[in-house]
Design an enzyme around this catalytic site. Structure first.
Site, PDB file in Angstrom:
ATOM      1  N   SER A   1       0.721  -1.192   0.219  1.00  8.54           N
ATOM      2  CA  SER A   1       0.063  -0.096  -0.269  1.00  8.54           C
ATOM      3  C   SER A   1       0.831   1.100   0.160  1.00  8.54           C
ATOM      4  O   SER A   1       1.743   1.009   0.542  1.00  8.54           O
ATOM      5  CB  SER A   1      -0.978  -0.041   1.903  1.00  8.54           C
ATOM      6  OG  SER A   1      -0.011  -0.034   2.498  1.00  8.54           O
TER       7      SER A   1
ATOM      8  N   GLY B   1     -10.947  -9.861  -1.081  1.00  3.67           N
ATOM      9  CA  GLY B   1     -10.699 -11.047  -1.447  1.00  3.67           C
ATOM     10  C   GLY B   1     -11.072 -12.039  -0.295  1.00  3.67           C
ATOM     11  O   GLY B   1     -11.900 -12.773  -0.604  1.00  3.67           O
TER      12      GLY B   1
ATOM     13  N   THR C   1      -6.376  -8.489   3.881  1.00  2.00           N
ATOM     14  CA  THR C   1      -7.037  -8.247   5.754  1.00  2.00           C
ATOM     15  C   THR C   1      -6.722  -9.832   6.358  1.00  2.00           C
ATOM     16  O   THR C   1      -6.627  -9.784   7.233  1.00  2.00           O
ATOM     17  CB  THR C   1      -9.201  -8.008   5.134  1.00  2.00           C
ATOM     18  OG1 THR C   1      -9.153  -6.616   4.819  1.00  2.00           O
ATOM     19  CG2 THR C   1      -9.237  -8.001   6.797  1.00  2.00           C
TER      20      THR C   1
ATOM     21  N   ASP D   1       0.186  -0.962  -4.818  1.00  2.00           N
ATOM     22  CA  ASP D   1      -1.712  -1.295  -4.093  1.00  2.00           C
ATOM     23  C   ASP D   1      -2.230   0.651  -4.419  1.00  2.00           C
ATOM     24  O   ASP D   1      -1.831   1.191  -4.165  1.00  2.00           O
ATOM     25  CB  ASP D   1      -2.193  -2.043  -3.042  1.00  2.00           C
ATOM     26  CG  ASP D   1      -3.128  -2.790  -3.068  1.00  2.00           C
ATOM     27  OD1 ASP D   1      -4.197  -2.607  -4.587  1.00  2.00           O
ATOM     28  OD2 ASP D   1      -3.528  -2.896  -2.073  1.00  2.00           O
ATOM     29  N   HIS D   2      -3.306  -0.268  -4.544  1.00  2.00           N
ATOM     30  CA  HIS D   2      -4.112   1.288  -4.736  1.00  2.00           C
ATOM     31  C   HIS D   2      -3.308   2.425  -4.238  1.00  2.00           C
ATOM     32  O   HIS D   2      -3.261   2.910  -3.092  1.00  2.00           O
ATOM     33  CB  HIS D   2      -5.851   1.686  -4.269  1.00  2.00           C
ATOM     34  CG  HIS D   2      -6.867   0.662  -4.136  1.00  2.00           C
ATOM     35  ND1 HIS D   2      -7.216   0.838  -4.921  1.00  2.00           N
ATOM     36  CD2 HIS D   2      -6.098  -0.585  -3.365  1.00  2.00           C
ATOM     37  CE1 HIS D   2      -8.145  -0.334  -4.808  1.00  2.00           C
ATOM     38  NE2 HIS D   2      -8.077  -0.958  -4.151  1.00  2.00           N
TER      39      HIS D   2
ATOM     40  N   GLY E   1     -11.888  -5.277   3.524  1.00  2.00           N
ATOM     41  CA  GLY E   1     -11.991  -5.519   4.833  1.00  2.00           C
ATOM     42  C   GLY E   1     -12.957  -7.055   5.054  1.00  2.00           C
ATOM     43  O   GLY E   1     -13.373  -7.581   3.958  1.00  2.00           O
TER      44      GLY E   1
HETATM   45  P1  13P Z   1      -8.936  -7.694   1.414  1.00  2.00           P
HETATM   46  O1  13P Z   1      -8.346  -6.813   2.436  1.00  2.00           O
HETATM   47  O2  13P Z   1     -10.624  -7.331   1.683  1.00  2.00           O
HETATM   48  O3  13P Z   1      -8.648  -9.031   1.486  1.00  2.00           O
HETATM   49  O4  13P Z   1      -8.665  -7.139  -0.205  1.00  2.00           O
HETATM   50  C1  13P Z   1      -7.458  -6.976  -0.736  1.00  2.00           C
HETATM   51  C2  13P Z   1      -7.886  -5.880  -1.604  1.00  2.00           C
HETATM   52  O5  13P Z   1      -8.596  -5.867  -2.579  1.00  2.00           O
HETATM   53  C3  13P Z   1      -6.287  -4.616  -1.795  1.00  2.00           C
HETATM   54  O6  13P Z   1      -6.523  -4.025  -2.768  1.00  2.00           O
END
Ligand code: 13P
Length: 286
Positions: A50, A209, A232, A82-83, A180
């Site tokens: 992240s 996921g 998560t 990621d994002h 989450g």
């Molecule tokens: P979760 O935290 O629900 O596993 O999602 C992870 C995710 O999509 C990271 O971008």
């Protein structure tokens, strides 16, 4: 070095209809544990960071840890951001060695998002890197980025046009998934994944996921979700195992950090292995 391009990893997975697990790693212990899980499963794996983790460590220190830990790993690995809504962080990570970035500009108008994603793709190509694109917010915050509100959905035509015009390597559709733990059972638009893959031939990224059922994972992977994000579940494995161990340490008044780390590592390895195996990635290393 076993580091491979994200595109190669995902194109193979899409062709064979398995999912490559993309785990959000948070520190050296989780990087090592996820790599160990991939080696034990003989599977390709994506490590994603992240923006918060990049900031916490500093780009070069985080990349240095990744490089040191991945050096002798005998399975294909890719490092992904990621994002990330910030172009400066995208540029920084591309220049710093990341293999792939998610330019998360879903808060912009689609036209502006598209124009900027074209630029990000051009920049990534200069580094031999890949780009994941997104035009709708995935519900729920992921390391402080995103929102708990459901975002505006775009038409299929808009999404297909975005994928074609930007040339992104992977696309993250909002299909009722959320980051989450799910507060209620998700109602997923499985057909959207089939429609997007059929129209573009581009692999999809399944976000949120953690908390999906085995059947949901398997169906979405069969439809073309070649990248499956898990954050998560890894964080919870890491934190809950730590808590369990620390409670026992307090009870016995015995404080031994290496035992704590080994306990947490085992929990993360177990969690990562379960997901890799479920997604069909075991034995797919080359
Ligand atoms: P979760 O935290 O629900 O596993 O999602 C992870 C995710 O999509 C990271 O971008």
């Amino acid at each position: 070095m076993p580091v491979v391009a994200m595109k190669e990893l995902l194109d193979r997975a899409l062709a064979d209809r398995y999912g490559v697990a993309a785990f959000n790693i948070i520190n050296d212990l989780s990087i090592e544990a996820v790599l160990a899980a991939a080696v034990e499963e003989q599977a390709p794996v994506i490590l994603q960071t992240s923006v918060k983790t990049v900031r916490m460590y500093g780009r070069d220190q985080l990349f240095g840890i990744f490089q040191a830990l991945v050096r002798d790993v005998p399975v294909p690995v890719t490092l992904h951001l990621d994002h990330c809504p910030e172009r400066s962080v995208i540029s920084d990570c591309l220049a710093g060695g990341w293999n792939s970035v998610l330019f998360d500009a879903h808060e912009l108008d689609v036209a502006d998002n598209l124009a900027q994603t074209v630029e990000v793709v051009a920049e990534a190509r200069e580094h031999g890197a890949a780009v994941e694109g997104e035009i709708e917010g995935i519900e729920g915050k992921e390391d402080d980025i995103g929102s708990d509100e459901a975002s505006k959905l775009q038409s299929l035509e808009t999404a297909v046009d975005f994928i074609r015009k930007t040339g992104v390597d992977v696309f993250a559709p909002a299909i009722g998934n959320a980051h989450g733990q799910y507060k209620k059972a998700p109602n997923l638009d499985h057909q959207r994944v089939s429609d997007l893959v059929e129209a573009t031939g581009v692999p999809m990224a399944l976000h949120g996921g953690t908390g999906l059922s085995d059947d949901q994972f398997l169906d979405l992977i069969a439809r073309g979700c070649a990248k499956v994000n898990i954050s998560t579940a890894i964080k919870e494995a890491y934190m809950r195992s730590g808590l369990e161990h620390l409670k026992e340490a307090e009870e016995k008044n015995k404080w031994d950090p290496p035992t704590l780390f080994a306990f947490q590592r085992d929990a993360v390895v177990r969690t990562a292995r379960e997901h890799i195996a479920l997604f069909g990635g075991s034995g797919k290393a080359w």
